[in-house]
Design a protein around this motif. Structure first.
Motif, PDB file in Angstrom:
ATOM      1  N   LYS A 407     132.643  94.926 -40.018  1.00 57.35           N
ATOM      2  CA  LYS A 407     133.825  95.157 -39.180  1.00 57.35           C
ATOM      3  C   LYS A 407     134.454  93.838 -38.753  1.00 57.35           C
ATOM      4  O   LYS A 407     135.666  93.701 -38.718  1.00 57.35           O
ATOM      5  N   SER A 408     133.620  92.889 -38.389  1.00 53.38           N
ATOM      6  CA  SER A 408     134.105  91.540 -38.071  1.00 53.38           C
ATOM      7  C   SER A 408     133.398  90.580 -39.019  1.00 53.38           C
ATOM      8  O   SER A 408     132.371  89.991 -38.678  1.00 53.38           O
ATOM      9  N   ASN A 424     130.737  84.408 -39.915  1.00 51.58           N
ATOM     10  CA  ASN A 424     130.071  85.246 -38.926  1.00 51.58           C
ATOM     11  C   ASN A 424     128.809  84.548 -38.435  1.00 51.58           C
ATOM     12  O   ASN A 424     128.301  83.622 -39.068  1.00 51.58           O
ATOM     13  N   ALA A 425     128.283  85.025 -37.291  1.00 52.76           N
ATOM     14  CA  ALA A 425     127.065  84.428 -36.751  1.00 52.76           C
ATOM     15  C   ALA A 425     125.893  84.582 -37.705  1.00 52.76           C
ATOM     16  O   ALA A 425     124.960  83.771 -37.696  1.00 52.76           O
ATOM     17  N   ASP A 426     125.936  85.620 -38.533  1.00 49.94           N
ATOM     18  CA  ASP A 426     124.889  85.840 -39.539  1.00 49.94           C
ATOM     19  C   ASP A 426     125.516  85.747 -40.923  1.00 49.94           C
ATOM     20  O   ASP A 426     125.933  86.751 -41.505  1.00 49.94           O
ATOM     21  N   PRO A 427     125.630  84.547 -41.492  1.00 56.60           N
ATOM     22  CA  PRO A 427     126.310  84.383 -42.792  1.00 56.60           C
ATOM     23  C   PRO A 427     125.649  85.143 -43.931  1.00 56.60           C
ATOM     24  O   PRO A 427     126.308  85.508 -44.896  1.00 56.60           O
ATOM     25  N   THR A 440     128.399  78.590 -44.507  1.00 62.24           N
ATOM     26  CA  THR A 440     127.508  78.729 -43.346  1.00 62.24           C
ATOM     27  C   THR A 440     128.070  78.041 -42.106  1.00 62.24           C
ATOM     28  O   THR A 440     127.518  78.194 -41.017  1.00 62.24           O
ATOM     29  N   GLU A 441     129.142  77.295 -42.282  1.00 64.99           N
ATOM     30  CA  GLU A 441     129.763  76.621 -41.144  1.00 64.99           C
ATOM     31  C   GLU A 441     131.275  76.571 -41.370  1.00 64.99           C
ATOM     32  O   GLU A 441     131.776  76.934 -42.432  1.00 64.99           O
ATOM     33  N   GLU A 442     131.990  76.156 -40.358  1.00 60.70           N
ATOM     34  CA  GLU A 442     133.454  76.122 -40.427  1.00 60.70           C
ATOM     35  C   GLU A 442     133.928  75.281 -41.615  1.00 60.70           C
ATOM     36  O   GLU A 442     133.432  74.195 -41.856  1.00 60.70           O
TER      37      GLU A 442
END
Length: 536
Positions: A407-408, A424-427, A440-442
Protein backbone atom coordinates in the motif's frame (compact mmCIF):
# COMPACT_ATOMS: atom_id res chain seq x y z
CA UNK A 1 -20.46 -9.92 -31.75
CA UNK A 2 -20.34 -9.96 -28.00
CA UNK A 3 -16.70 -10.08 -26.97
CA UNK A 4 -15.84 -10.38 -23.28
CA UNK A 5 -12.57 -10.77 -21.42
CA UNK A 6 -12.13 -14.03 -19.55
CA UNK A 7 -11.34 -12.05 -16.37
CA UNK A 8 -14.74 -10.33 -16.34
CA UNK A 9 -16.97 -13.39 -16.50
CA UNK A 10 -20.03 -11.33 -17.45
CA UNK A 11 -22.84 -12.06 -19.88
CA UNK A 12 -25.37 -9.43 -18.74
CA UNK A 13 -25.36 -7.27 -21.91
CA UNK A 14 -26.38 -10.37 -23.89
CA UNK A 15 -29.48 -11.41 -21.95
CA UNK A 16 -29.84 -9.55 -18.58
CA UNK A 17 -32.88 -11.47 -17.48
CA UNK A 18 -34.32 -10.24 -14.19
CA UNK A 19 -37.08 -11.34 -11.82
CA UNK A 20 -40.46 -9.65 -11.93
CA UNK A 21 -42.18 -7.43 -14.49
CA UNK A 22 -40.17 -4.32 -13.57
CA UNK A 23 -36.86 -6.03 -14.23
CA UNK A 24 -38.17 -7.60 -17.40
CA UNK A 25 -39.09 -4.17 -18.71
CA UNK A 26 -35.99 -2.30 -17.61
CA UNK A 27 -33.18 -4.85 -17.43
CA UNK A 28 -33.17 -6.38 -20.90
CA UNK A 29 -30.17 -7.47 -22.88
CA UNK A 30 -29.48 -7.21 -26.59
CA UNK A 31 -31.10 -10.53 -27.53
CA UNK A 32 -34.49 -9.93 -25.83
CA UNK A 33 -34.74 -6.44 -27.29
CA UNK A 34 -33.83 -7.59 -30.81
CA UNK A 35 -36.21 -10.56 -30.76
CA UNK A 36 -39.12 -8.59 -29.32
CA UNK A 37 -38.60 -5.92 -31.97
CA UNK A 38 -38.84 -8.57 -34.72
CA UNK A 39 -42.20 -9.87 -33.50
CA UNK A 40 -43.50 -6.36 -32.75
CA UNK A 41 -42.93 -5.35 -36.37
CA UNK A 42 -44.46 -8.62 -37.61
CA UNK A 43 -47.63 -8.04 -35.57
CA UNK A 44 -47.94 -4.46 -36.86
CA UNK A 45 -47.59 -5.64 -40.44
CA UNK A 46 -50.04 -8.50 -40.07
CA UNK A 47 -52.94 -6.25 -38.95
CA UNK A 48 -52.71 -4.14 -42.11
CA UNK A 49 -55.65 -4.86 -44.48
CA UNK A 50 -53.51 -5.08 -47.62
CA UNK A 51 -50.81 -7.27 -46.07
CA UNK A 52 -49.50 -9.76 -48.63
CA UNK A 53 -46.55 -11.07 -46.63
CA UNK A 54 -46.11 -14.31 -44.72
CA UNK A 55 -43.44 -14.25 -42.00
CA UNK A 56 -41.42 -17.29 -40.93
CA UNK A 57 -38.89 -17.13 -38.06
CA UNK A 58 -36.59 -20.05 -37.23
CA UNK A 59 -33.84 -20.28 -34.65
CA UNK A 60 -30.75 -22.50 -34.29
CA UNK A 61 -27.92 -22.56 -31.77
CA UNK A 62 -24.43 -24.05 -31.92
CA UNK A 63 -21.11 -23.94 -30.12
CA UNK A 64 -17.56 -24.33 -31.40
CA UNK A 65 -15.70 -26.44 -28.83
CA UNK A 66 -12.07 -27.35 -29.59
CA UNK A 67 -12.74 -26.45 -33.26
CA UNK A 68 -15.66 -28.94 -33.40
CA UNK A 69 -19.12 -27.61 -34.26
CA UNK A 70 -21.84 -28.98 -31.95
CA UNK A 71 -25.65 -28.57 -32.09
CA UNK A 72 -26.83 -27.16 -28.75
CA UNK A 73 -30.42 -28.27 -29.39
CA UNK A 74 -29.19 -31.88 -29.32
CA UNK A 75 -28.39 -33.80 -26.15
CA UNK A 76 -24.59 -34.05 -25.61
CA UNK A 77 -24.81 -37.86 -25.49
CA UNK A 78 -26.40 -37.93 -28.97
CA UNK A 79 -23.92 -35.68 -30.74
CA UNK A 80 -21.58 -36.99 -33.46
CA UNK A 81 -18.04 -37.57 -32.21
CA UNK A 82 -16.28 -35.30 -34.72
CA UNK A 83 -18.97 -32.60 -34.64
CA UNK A 84 -21.04 -31.27 -37.53
CA UNK A 85 -19.54 -30.45 -40.91
CA UNK A 86 -19.32 -26.92 -42.30
CA UNK A 87 -20.38 -26.87 -45.97
CA UNK A 88 -20.70 -24.27 -48.72
CA UNK A 89 -22.95 -24.08 -51.78
CA UNK A 90 -23.53 -21.34 -54.38
CA UNK A 91 -27.18 -21.02 -53.39
CA UNK A 92 -27.07 -21.29 -49.58
CA UNK A 93 -23.54 -19.99 -49.00
CA UNK A 94 -21.74 -21.29 -45.90
CA UNK A 95 -23.92 -23.46 -43.65
CA UNK A 96 -23.65 -26.17 -41.01
CA UNK A 97 -24.89 -29.54 -42.20
CA UNK A 98 -27.66 -31.27 -40.18
CA UNK A 99 -28.03 -28.35 -37.76
CA UNK A 100 -31.39 -28.34 -35.94
CA UNK A 101 -33.71 -25.44 -36.83
CA UNK A 102 -36.83 -24.71 -34.80
CA UNK A 103 -39.72 -22.54 -35.99
CA UNK A 104 -40.83 -19.93 -33.41
CA UNK A 105 -43.76 -17.52 -33.19
CA UNK A 106 -42.75 -15.30 -30.25
CA UNK A 107 -39.80 -14.23 -28.16
CA UNK A 108 -40.94 -16.54 -25.34
CA UNK A 109 -40.43 -19.52 -27.66
CA UNK A 110 -36.95 -18.25 -28.55
CA UNK A 111 -36.26 -17.95 -24.82
CA UNK A 112 -37.30 -21.57 -24.25
CA UNK A 113 -35.05 -22.77 -27.05
CA UNK A 114 -32.18 -20.70 -25.70
CA UNK A 115 -32.61 -22.27 -22.25
CA UNK A 116 -32.39 -25.72 -23.88
CA UNK A 117 -29.20 -24.74 -25.70
CA UNK A 118 -27.74 -22.94 -22.69
CA UNK A 119 -28.11 -26.07 -20.55
CA UNK A 120 -26.08 -28.00 -23.13
CA UNK A 121 -23.23 -25.47 -23.31
CA UNK A 122 -19.71 -26.45 -22.29
CA UNK A 123 -18.57 -24.49 -19.22
CA UNK A 124 -15.91 -25.11 -16.58
CA UNK A 125 -14.35 -23.44 -13.57
CA UNK A 126 -11.04 -21.56 -13.71
CA UNK A 127 -9.20 -19.32 -11.27
CA UNK A 128 -10.68 -16.26 -12.98
CA UNK A 129 -14.28 -17.40 -13.46
CA UNK A 130 -16.37 -20.12 -11.82
CA UNK A 131 -18.54 -20.57 -14.95
CA UNK A 132 -16.09 -19.87 -17.74
CA UNK A 133 -17.26 -20.46 -21.31
CA UNK A 134 -15.08 -23.09 -22.95
CA UNK A 135 -16.53 -22.58 -26.43
CA UNK A 136 -17.85 -19.88 -28.76
CA UNK A 137 -21.66 -19.80 -28.92
CA UNK A 138 -23.68 -18.66 -31.96
CA UNK A 139 -27.44 -18.11 -31.81
CA UNK A 140 -28.80 -17.65 -35.35
CA UNK A 141 -32.27 -16.27 -36.12
CA UNK A 142 -33.46 -16.75 -39.73
CA UNK A 143 -36.17 -14.32 -40.83
CA UNK A 144 -38.09 -15.01 -44.06
CA UNK A 145 -40.64 -12.79 -45.81
CA UNK A 146 -42.76 -14.54 -48.43
CA UNK A 147 -44.74 -12.17 -50.65
CA UNK A 148 -48.01 -13.21 -52.35
CA UNK A 149 -50.16 -11.65 -55.05
CA UNK A 150 -53.35 -10.32 -53.44
CA UNK A 151 -55.51 -11.42 -56.34
CA UNK A 152 -54.10 -14.80 -57.35
CA UNK A 153 -52.63 -15.65 -53.88
CA UNK A 154 -49.57 -17.04 -55.66
CA UNK A 155 -46.06 -16.44 -54.22
CA UNK A 156 -44.23 -13.63 -56.00
CA UNK A 157 -41.03 -13.05 -54.01
CA UNK A 158 -39.09 -14.16 -50.94
CA UNK A 159 -36.56 -12.25 -48.84
CA UNK A 160 -34.29 -14.01 -46.36
CA UNK A 161 -32.12 -12.49 -43.65
CA UNK A 162 -30.06 -14.00 -40.84
CA UNK A 163 -29.07 -12.50 -37.51
CA UNK A 164 -26.06 -14.10 -35.83
CA UNK A 165 -25.69 -13.33 -32.12
CA UNK A 166 -22.15 -14.44 -31.31
CA UNK A 167 -20.89 -14.88 -27.77
CA UNK A 168 -17.12 -15.18 -28.09
CA UNK A 169 -15.27 -16.98 -25.33
CA UNK A 170 -12.76 -14.59 -23.77
CA UNK A 171 -9.07 -14.88 -24.56
CA UNK A 172 -7.13 -16.51 -21.74
CA UNK A 173 -3.71 -16.40 -20.16
CA UNK A 174 -2.77 -19.78 -18.79
CA UNK A 175 -0.89 -18.22 -15.89
CA UNK A 176 -3.94 -16.21 -14.78
CA UNK A 177 -6.59 -18.93 -15.23
CA UNK A 178 -4.43 -21.74 -13.82
CA UNK A 179 -5.56 -23.99 -16.68
CA UNK A 180 -3.96 -27.42 -17.04
CA UNK A 181 -4.75 -30.53 -19.05
CA UNK A 182 -8.12 -30.29 -20.78
CA UNK A 183 -8.68 -26.68 -19.66
CA UNK A 184 -5.35 -25.69 -21.21
CA UNK A 185 -6.27 -27.38 -24.51
CA UNK A 186 -9.62 -25.56 -24.51
CA UNK A 187 -7.93 -22.22 -23.84
CA UNK A 188 -5.41 -22.87 -26.60
CA UNK A 189 -8.18 -23.51 -29.15
CA UNK A 190 -10.09 -20.44 -27.95
CA UNK A 191 -7.04 -18.22 -28.39
CA UNK A 192 -6.30 -19.78 -31.78
CA UNK A 193 -9.77 -19.08 -33.17
CA UNK A 194 -9.71 -15.54 -31.76
CA UNK A 195 -6.33 -14.97 -33.39
CA UNK A 196 -7.68 -16.13 -36.76
CA UNK A 197 -10.73 -13.91 -36.27
CA UNK A 198 -8.45 -10.97 -35.51
CA UNK A 199 -6.38 -11.75 -38.60
CA UNK A 200 -9.51 -11.83 -40.81
CA UNK A 201 -10.80 -8.60 -39.29
CA UNK A 202 -7.41 -6.93 -39.80
CA UNK A 203 -7.23 -7.89 -43.49
CA UNK A 204 -10.85 -6.82 -44.09
CA UNK A 205 -10.14 -3.48 -42.38
CA UNK A 206 -7.06 -2.92 -44.56
CA UNK A 207 -9.09 -3.76 -47.67
CA UNK A 208 -11.76 -1.27 -46.63
CA UNK A 209 -9.06 1.42 -46.33
CA UNK A 210 -7.68 0.61 -49.79
CA UNK A 211 -4.68 -1.41 -48.61
CA UNK A 212 -3.86 -4.98 -49.65
CA UNK A 213 -6.78 -5.21 -52.08
CA UNK A 214 -5.52 -8.55 -53.40
CA UNK A 215 -4.98 -10.11 -49.96
CA UNK A 216 -6.82 -13.37 -49.25
CA UNK A 217 -8.91 -13.43 -46.08
CA UNK A 218 -8.08 -16.68 -44.20
CA UNK A 219 -11.64 -17.69 -43.32
CA UNK A 220 -10.87 -21.41 -43.61
CA UNK A 221 -8.25 -21.43 -40.85
CA UNK A 222 -10.95 -21.69 -38.17
CA UNK A 223 -14.53 -22.95 -38.01
CA UNK A 224 -15.53 -19.74 -36.23
CA UNK A 225 -14.48 -17.49 -39.12
CA UNK A 226 -15.77 -20.03 -41.66
CA UNK A 227 -19.29 -19.93 -40.22
CA UNK A 228 -19.19 -16.13 -39.84
CA UNK A 229 -17.75 -15.52 -43.30
CA UNK A 230 -20.92 -13.91 -44.64
CA UNK A 231 -21.37 -11.85 -41.46
CA UNK A 232 -17.81 -10.49 -41.55
CA UNK A 233 -17.18 -9.57 -45.15
CA UNK A 234 -20.36 -10.43 -47.03
CA UNK A 235 -23.77 -8.88 -47.52
CA UNK A 236 -24.22 -7.87 -43.89
CA UNK A 237 -24.17 -5.22 -41.23
CA UNK A 238 -21.98 -6.05 -38.26
CA UNK A 239 -21.60 -4.48 -34.83
CA UNK A 240 -19.41 -5.53 -31.93
CA UNK A 241 -19.94 -4.99 -28.21
CA UNK A 242 -16.71 -5.22 -26.23
CA UNK A 243 -16.74 -5.49 -22.43
CA UNK A 244 -13.67 -4.17 -20.63
CA UNK A 245 -12.73 -4.17 -16.99
CA UNK A 246 -12.32 -0.94 -14.97
CA UNK A 247 -9.58 -2.53 -12.86
CA UNK A 248 -6.11 -1.12 -13.41
CA UNK A 249 -4.56 -4.60 -13.41
CA UNK A 250 -6.68 -5.38 -16.52
CA UNK A 251 -5.46 -2.29 -18.38
CA UNK A 252 -3.51 -4.24 -20.97
CA UNK A 253 -6.36 -6.69 -21.65
CA UNK A 254 -8.83 -3.80 -21.92
CA UNK A 255 -6.61 -1.92 -24.37
CA UNK A 256 -6.14 -5.07 -26.46
CA UNK A 257 -9.92 -5.59 -26.54
CA UNK A 258 -10.51 -2.00 -27.64
CA UNK A 259 -7.93 -2.41 -30.41
CA UNK A 260 -9.81 -5.54 -31.49
CA UNK A 261 -13.10 -3.61 -31.63
CA UNK A 262 -11.51 -0.68 -33.43
CA UNK A 263 -10.42 -3.00 -36.26
CA UNK A 264 -14.01 -4.25 -36.58
CA UNK A 265 -15.11 -0.64 -36.91
CA UNK A 266 -12.86 -0.16 -39.94
CA UNK A 267 -14.66 -2.83 -42.00
CA UNK A 268 -17.05 -1.36 -44.57
CA UNK A 269 -19.80 -3.61 -45.97
CA UNK A 270 -22.43 -2.53 -48.50
CA UNK A 271 -25.57 -4.40 -47.45
CA UNK A 272 -28.28 -4.89 -50.08
CA UNK A 273 -31.67 -6.62 -50.08
CA UNK A 274 -31.32 -10.39 -50.02
CA UNK A 275 -33.46 -11.46 -52.99
CA UNK A 276 -32.72 -13.63 -56.02
CA UNK A 277 -32.06 -11.99 -59.43
CA UNK A 278 -35.21 -13.60 -60.85
CA UNK A 279 -37.40 -12.25 -58.04
CA UNK A 280 -35.83 -8.84 -58.42
CA UNK A 281 -36.49 -8.85 -62.19
CA UNK A 282 -40.11 -9.90 -61.68
CA UNK A 283 -40.67 -7.18 -59.10
CA UNK A 284 -39.10 -4.48 -61.31
CA UNK A 285 -41.16 -5.60 -64.32
CA UNK A 286 -44.37 -5.45 -62.29
CA UNK A 287 -43.54 -1.95 -61.07
CA UNK A 288 -42.77 -0.86 -64.62
CA UNK A 289 -46.03 -2.47 -65.78
CA UNK A 290 -48.02 -0.45 -63.27
CA UNK A 291 -46.35 2.75 -64.44
CA UNK A 292 -47.13 1.94 -68.07
CA UNK A 293 -50.76 1.25 -67.21
CA UNK A 294 -51.05 4.67 -65.58
CA UNK A 295 -49.42 6.35 -68.57
CA UNK A 296 -51.67 4.50 -71.01
CA UNK A 297 -54.70 5.54 -69.04
CA UNK A 298 -53.61 9.17 -69.14
CA UNK A 299 -52.75 8.98 -72.85
CA UNK A 300 -56.06 7.35 -73.58
CA UNK A 301 -57.91 10.28 -72.13
CA UNK A 302 -56.07 12.66 -74.45
CA UNK A 303 -56.50 10.47 -77.51
CA UNK A 304 -60.21 9.93 -76.87
CA UNK A 305 -60.95 13.60 -77.53
CA UNK A 306 -59.84 15.51 -74.46
CA UNK A 307 -60.10 19.28 -74.69
CA UNK A 308 -57.12 21.55 -75.29
CA UNK A 309 -57.49 22.90 -71.75
CA UNK A 310 -57.16 19.39 -70.30
CA UNK A 311 -54.14 18.64 -72.50
CA UNK A 312 -52.50 21.94 -71.48
CA UNK A 313 -53.26 21.26 -67.85
CA UNK A 314 -51.69 17.80 -68.16
CA UNK A 315 -48.63 19.28 -69.87
CA UNK A 316 -48.17 21.83 -67.07
CA UNK A 317 -48.48 19.07 -64.51
CA UNK A 318 -45.75 17.07 -66.26
CA UNK A 319 -43.50 20.15 -66.41
CA UNK A 320 -44.08 20.87 -62.73
CA UNK A 321 -43.24 17.27 -61.89
CA UNK A 322 -40.07 17.47 -63.98
CA UNK A 323 -39.09 20.68 -62.20
CA UNK A 324 -39.69 19.06 -58.81
CA UNK A 325 -37.57 16.07 -59.81
CA UNK A 326 -34.83 18.39 -61.05
CA UNK A 327 -34.79 20.35 -57.78
CA UNK A 328 -34.76 17.12 -55.77
CA UNK A 329 -31.83 15.84 -57.83
CA UNK A 330 -29.91 19.08 -57.33
CA UNK A 331 -30.57 18.94 -53.58
CA UNK A 332 -29.30 15.36 -53.46
CA UNK A 333 -26.16 16.36 -55.38
CA UNK A 334 -25.54 19.30 -53.02
CA UNK A 335 -26.06 17.06 -50.00
CA UNK A 336 -23.61 14.55 -51.47
CA UNK A 337 -21.04 17.32 -52.02
CA UNK A 338 -21.48 18.52 -48.43
CA UNK A 339 -21.08 14.97 -47.14
CA UNK A 340 -17.89 14.48 -49.16
CA UNK A 341 -16.51 17.83 -47.97
CA UNK A 342 -17.22 16.91 -44.35
CA UNK A 343 -15.64 13.48 -44.77
CA UNK A 344 -12.54 15.05 -46.32
CA UNK A 345 -12.31 17.49 -43.41
CA UNK A 346 -12.50 14.62 -40.96
CA UNK A 347 -9.82 12.71 -42.82
CA UNK A 348 -7.51 15.71 -43.14
CA UNK A 349 -7.96 16.87 -39.55
CA UNK A 350 -5.08 15.66 -37.39
CA UNK A 351 -5.90 13.37 -34.52
CA UNK A 352 -5.28 15.39 -31.39
CA UNK A 353 -4.47 13.25 -28.38
CA UNK A 354 -4.29 14.62 -24.90
CA UNK A 355 -0.77 14.17 -23.60
CA UNK A 356 -0.65 15.84 -20.20
CA UNK A 357 2.79 14.40 -19.50
CA UNK A 358 4.43 16.44 -22.27
CA UNK A 359 7.06 18.70 -20.75
CA UNK A 360 6.75 17.14 -17.27
CA UNK A 361 9.00 14.86 -15.25
CA UNK A 362 7.30 11.42 -15.11
CA UNK A 363 7.69 7.66 -15.38
CA UNK A 364 6.39 5.49 -18.26
CA UNK A 365 5.64 1.78 -18.18
CA UNK A 366 7.59 -0.92 -20.01
CA UNK A 367 5.69 -3.94 -21.33
CA UNK A 368 6.53 -7.23 -23.03
CA UNK A 369 4.38 -6.03 -25.93
CA UNK A 370 6.23 -3.02 -27.42
CA UNK A 371 2.90 -1.49 -28.51
CA UNK A 372 1.77 -1.34 -24.87
CA UNK A 373 4.94 0.32 -23.59
CA UNK A 374 4.51 3.98 -22.67
CA UNK A 375 0.72 3.69 -22.36
CA UNK A 376 0.75 4.15 -18.58
CA UNK A 377 2.45 7.33 -17.37
CA UNK A 378 2.60 8.86 -13.91
CA UNK A 379 3.48 12.54 -13.54
CA UNK A 380 5.36 13.65 -10.45
CA UNK A 381 3.67 16.38 -8.47
CA UNK A 382 5.69 18.85 -6.44
CA UNK A 383 6.55 17.37 -3.07
CA UNK A 384 6.00 13.81 -1.86
CA UNK A 385 4.56 11.20 -4.24
CA UNK A 386 3.56 7.99 -2.44
CA UNK A 387 3.75 4.89 -4.66
CA UNK A 388 1.57 1.90 -3.80
CA UNK A 389 -1.32 -0.33 -4.71
CA UNK A 390 -4.95 0.91 -4.59
CA UNK A 391 -6.25 1.62 -1.09
CA UNK A 392 -9.71 2.97 -0.22
CA UNK A 393 -8.64 4.50 3.08
CA UNK A 394 -5.53 6.34 1.89
CA UNK A 395 -5.14 6.33 -1.88
CA UNK A 396 -1.51 6.69 -3.01
CA UNK A 397 -0.46 9.44 -5.40
CA UNK A 398 0.91 6.93 -7.92
CA UNK A 399 -1.24 3.80 -8.08
CA UNK A 400 0.60 0.67 -9.23
CA UNK A 401 -1.01 -2.76 -8.89
CA UNK A 402 0.41 -6.21 -9.23
CA UNK A 403 2.27 -8.82 -7.23
CA UNK A 404 4.73 -7.60 -4.60
CA UNK A 405 3.44 -4.00 -4.41
CA UNK A 406 2.48 -2.74 -0.93
CA UNK A 407 0.00 0.00 0.00
CA UNK A 408 2.88 2.34 0.78
CA UNK A 409 5.63 0.83 -1.33
CA UNK A 410 7.99 3.81 -1.51
CA UNK A 411 8.03 7.60 -1.77
CA UNK A 412 9.30 9.77 -4.61
CA UNK A 413 10.16 13.33 -3.60
CA UNK A 414 10.08 15.82 -6.48
CA UNK A 415 11.43 19.33 -5.89
CA UNK A 416 12.90 21.93 -8.23
CA UNK A 417 12.95 19.60 -11.23
CA UNK A 418 14.77 16.78 -9.44
CA UNK A 419 13.40 13.51 -8.08
CA UNK A 420 14.70 11.13 -5.47
CA UNK A 421 13.32 7.79 -4.33
CA UNK A 422 13.02 6.93 -0.65
CA UNK A 423 12.51 3.20 -0.06
CA UNK A 424 10.18 1.62 2.48
CA UNK A 425 11.40 0.87 6.00
CA UNK A 426 11.59 -2.79 4.96
CA UNK A 427 13.25 -2.79 1.50
CA UNK A 428 13.17 -6.58 1.28
CA UNK A 429 9.35 -6.62 1.54
CA UNK A 430 8.74 -3.49 -0.58
CA UNK A 431 11.27 -4.30 -3.28
CA UNK A 432 12.43 -1.46 -5.55
CA UNK A 433 15.22 -1.92 -8.09
CA UNK A 434 16.88 0.92 -9.98
CA UNK A 435 18.95 -0.18 -12.97
CA UNK A 436 18.97 -3.73 -11.58
CA UNK A 437 20.22 -2.71 -8.10
CA UNK A 438 18.13 -3.13 -4.94
CA UNK A 439 17.43 0.27 -3.33
CA UNK A 440 18.08 0.24 0.41
CA UNK A 441 18.64 3.96 0.93
CA UNK A 442 17.63 7.27 -0.60
CA UNK A 443 18.64 7.53 -4.27
CA UNK A 444 18.23 10.18 -6.96
CA UNK A 445 16.24 9.38 -10.11
CA UNK A 446 17.78 10.50 -13.38
CA UNK A 447 16.71 10.34 -17.00
CA UNK A 448 16.37 6.80 -18.48
CA UNK A 449 16.63 5.06 -15.10
CA UNK A 450 14.88 1.68 -15.14
CA UNK A 451 12.75 1.20 -12.02
CA UNK A 452 11.13 -2.07 -10.90
CA UNK A 453 8.31 -1.86 -8.37
CA UNK A 454 7.42 -5.23 -6.84
CA UNK A 455 7.82 -8.28 -9.02
CA UNK A 456 7.04 -7.21 -12.59
CA UNK A 457 6.13 -3.50 -12.80
CA UNK A 458 8.88 -1.93 -14.93
CA UNK A 459 9.02 1.83 -15.53
CA UNK A 460 11.50 4.20 -17.12
CA UNK A 461 12.19 7.71 -15.81
CA UNK A 462 11.52 10.45 -18.37
CA UNK A 463 13.11 13.89 -18.08
CA UNK A 464 11.41 16.18 -20.64
CA UNK A 465 14.60 18.16 -21.12
CA UNK A 466 16.47 15.06 -22.33
CA UNK A 467 15.85 12.96 -25.48
CA UNK A 468 14.13 9.61 -24.93
CA UNK A 469 16.15 6.43 -25.48
CA UNK A 470 14.16 4.06 -27.72
CA UNK A 471 16.56 1.19 -26.96
CA UNK A 472 15.19 0.81 -23.44
CA UNK A 473 12.73 -2.09 -23.58
CA UNK A 474 11.09 -4.51 -21.18
CA UNK A 475 13.53 -7.24 -22.20
CA UNK A 476 16.61 -5.14 -21.48
CA UNK A 477 15.20 -3.95 -18.15
CA UNK A 478 14.22 -7.49 -17.15
CA UNK A 479 17.64 -8.90 -18.02
CA UNK A 480 19.25 -6.11 -16.04
CA UNK A 481 17.02 -6.79 -13.03
CA UNK A 482 17.66 -10.52 -12.90
CA UNK A 483 21.39 -10.25 -13.64
CA UNK A 484 22.33 -9.66 -9.98
CA UNK A 485 19.95 -12.41 -8.94
CA UNK A 486 21.67 -14.81 -11.31
CA UNK A 487 25.06 -13.70 -9.97
CA UNK A 488 23.85 -14.21 -6.41
CA UNK A 489 22.53 -17.67 -7.25
CA UNK A 490 25.78 -18.54 -9.01
CA UNK A 491 27.81 -17.24 -6.06
CA UNK A 492 25.75 -19.20 -3.54
CA UNK A 493 26.06 -22.35 -5.62
CA UNK A 494 29.81 -21.83 -5.94
CA UNK A 495 30.12 -21.28 -2.17
CA UNK A 496 28.15 -24.46 -1.57
CA UNK A 497 30.40 -26.39 -3.94
CA UNK A 498 33.50 -25.00 -2.21
CA UNK A 499 32.13 -26.06 1.18
CA UNK A 500 31.42 -29.57 -0.04
CA UNK A 501 34.84 -29.75 -1.66
CA UNK A 502 36.49 -28.68 1.62
CA UNK A 503 34.55 -31.34 3.50
CA UNK A 504 35.67 -34.00 1.03
CA UNK A 505 39.32 -32.86 1.30
CA UNK A 506 39.14 -32.99 5.12
CA UNK A 507 37.69 -36.48 4.99
CA UNK A 508 40.37 -37.57 2.52
CA UNK A 509 43.19 -36.20 4.75
CA UNK A 510 41.67 -37.86 7.83
CA UNK A 511 41.50 -41.15 5.98
CA UNK A 512 45.16 -40.86 4.91
CA UNK A 513 46.21 -40.03 8.47
CA UNK A 514 44.31 -43.00 9.85
CA UNK A 515 45.92 -45.32 7.29
CA UNK A 516 49.42 -44.02 8.14
CA UNK A 517 48.94 -44.53 11.92
CA UNK A 518 47.60 -48.01 11.41
CA UNK A 519 50.57 -48.88 9.21
CA UNK A 520 53.08 -47.68 11.86
CA UNK A 521 51.50 -49.86 14.57
CA UNK A 522 51.27 -53.09 12.60
CA UNK A 523 54.40 -52.89 10.54
CA UNK A 524 56.63 -56.00 10.13
CA UNK A 525 59.61 -57.18 8.04
CA UNK A 526 59.46 -60.33 5.95
CA UNK A 527 62.39 -62.44 4.84
CA UNK A 528 62.72 -60.59 1.60
CA UNK A 529 63.13 -57.25 3.41
CA UNK A 530 59.70 -56.04 2.29
CA UNK A 531 57.53 -54.05 4.69
CA UNK A 532 54.05 -55.52 5.16
CA UNK A 533 50.97 -54.40 6.98
CA UNK A 534 49.73 -56.99 9.48
CA UNK A 535 45.95 -56.77 9.80
CA UNK A 536 44.53 -57.59 13.21
Amino acid sequence: FFFFQAEDGIRDPLWSRGLGDVYKRQDKGIVPRACEEIFTRINKKMVEPDCNVEFVVTVCMLEIYNEHVQDLFTNPNSRPKGGLKVRESPAAGVFVENLSKVSVRSYEEIQKQYDVGNNNRTIASTLMNATSSRAHTILSIVFKQRFHDLQTKLPTNEKVSQMHLVDLAGSERVGDTGATGTRMLEGTNINKSLSVLGKCIGILAEKAMGKKKDAVVPYRESNLTRILQNALGGNSKTCMIAAVSPASICYEESLSTLRYADQVKQIKNAAIVNESPQDRLIRELKEENEKLKKKLGTGGMANEGGSKEEIEKLRRAFEEQLEINKLARLEIEREEERRKANSEKVIEAPVIEEEPWKGKFHIANLNEDPFLSGKIRHIFKEGNNIVGKPDKEAAPDIVIGGVGVLKSHCTIVFTEGKAKLIPNADPSAAKVLINGKLVTEEQELVHNDRVLFGSHNYFVVIDPTQPEDTNITWDSANKEAIQDQLKAVTASQEALLQTKLKELEDKYEACLLYTSDAADEGLGVDLGGRRTLQHK
